[in-house]
Design an enzyme around this catalytic site. Sequence first.
Site, PDB file in Angstrom:
ATOM      1  N   LYS A   1       0.845  -1.203   0.000  1.00 30.87           N
ATOM      2  CA  LYS A   1       0.000   0.000   0.000  1.00 30.87           C
ATOM      3  C   LYS A   1       0.883   1.257   0.000  1.00 30.87           C
ATOM      4  O   LYS A   1       0.622   2.218  -0.711  1.00 30.87           O
ATOM      5  CB  LYS A   1      -0.929  -0.020   1.225  1.00 30.87           C
TER       6      LYS A   1
ATOM      7  N   GLN B   1      -5.239  -1.935   9.575  1.00 30.98           N
ATOM      8  CA  GLN B   1      -5.014  -3.235   8.932  1.00 30.98           C
ATOM      9  C   GLN B   1      -5.602  -4.365   9.780  1.00 30.98           C
ATOM     10  O   GLN B   1      -5.337  -4.456  10.979  1.00 30.98           O
ATOM     11  CB  GLN B   1      -3.500  -3.444   8.728  1.00 30.98           C
TER      12      GLN B   1
ATOM     13  N   ASP C   1     -11.684   2.239   3.903  1.00 33.92           N
ATOM     14  CA  ASP C   1     -12.083   0.831   3.774  1.00 33.92           C
ATOM     15  C   ASP C   1     -13.601   0.718   3.570  1.00 33.92           C
ATOM     16  O   ASP C   1     -14.096  -0.352   3.200  1.00 33.92           O
ATOM     17  CB  ASP C   1     -11.685   0.042   5.033  1.00 33.92           C
TER      18      ASP C   1
END
Length: 286
Positions: A54, A98, A123
């Site tokens: 990422k 995460q 997200d």
Amino acid sequence: MTARILAGKDFAAQIKEEAKKQAEAIKEQYGVTPGLAVVIVGSDPASQVYVRNKHKACEALGIYSEVIVLPEDTTKEALLAQIDALNSSRKIHGILVQLPLPAALGSAEAEILDRIDPKKDVDGFHPVNVGRLVTGQPALVPCTPAGCIRMLELAAIPMDGAHAVIIGRSNIVGKPMMNLLLQKNATVTVCHSHTKNLAEITRTADILVAAVGRPRFVTADMVKPGAAVIDVGINRIAPKQLVGDVDFTAVQEVAGAITPVPGGVGLLTIAMLMQNTITAALMQLA
Ligand code: NDP
């Protein structure tokens, strides 16, 4: 028939190119660099690889990136304080925690994710964004299903009026995919572990999305000739062997289009995270 292979890298490259141009336009118009913060708790090796990827993707597209590594024994309060600091940071437009979290924080996962400012929730897991998606309002949408939709668009696979069948009803993939396909005017059927006569249903699908988490679960006899088959599954069946939820070798002889694993949907997820960071920045700057 041998299916057209939908290679994730080609579509991911297009999505990233669009995101790069948008990042440049934001810098020009607002004098601001879009920023993404990824918070990782503990030292799960797979998560570390994802986070590194990422960070690299951000650098390549001109997106500011911060990786915050917290120790395995981080308390819920310390993690919430970190999220609060990122919520009020002017350099950060997108925040991602995460997953999976270490076991000790697992039971607090919903509380932790809900602490992220919905405008920075790249997200798309926050209930505000889930509600916005369901009601058709502008929202930050989970990256994997958003990537699948963008790929279907870029591949010119018609969704309007198509019968789309999704196997799986998770909050991360199945349910947002259902809402996104509905927005594209598909007729959507969602199947799960209690569904009866699954193969009969999947054989009626023009678009079949497999998000089950079971290696090679979708076999050729479950697929309508010519269907577009989107394989979201990532299953490790040996230390160095990943397979999808679809029996690729057999199904590619029946389907009209199919995504491989690896090299399919997985590559779109990071590209859409970049796109979501840009969208989040635009929402905050507009
Ligand atoms: P979940 O485990 O949360 O959901 C799996 C779904 O499959 C559930 O809805 C379950 O039904 C359904 N299911 C399980 N067994 C059957 C069965 N025999 N028949 C019909 N339905 C069944 O998984 P996720 O949605 O999080 O992920 C699915 C897959 O996608 C995994 O392989 C995961 O690794 C992968 N993934 C890939 C991503 C990417 O970037 N490419 C991102 C996210 C996930 P029920 O609800 O009844 O239990």
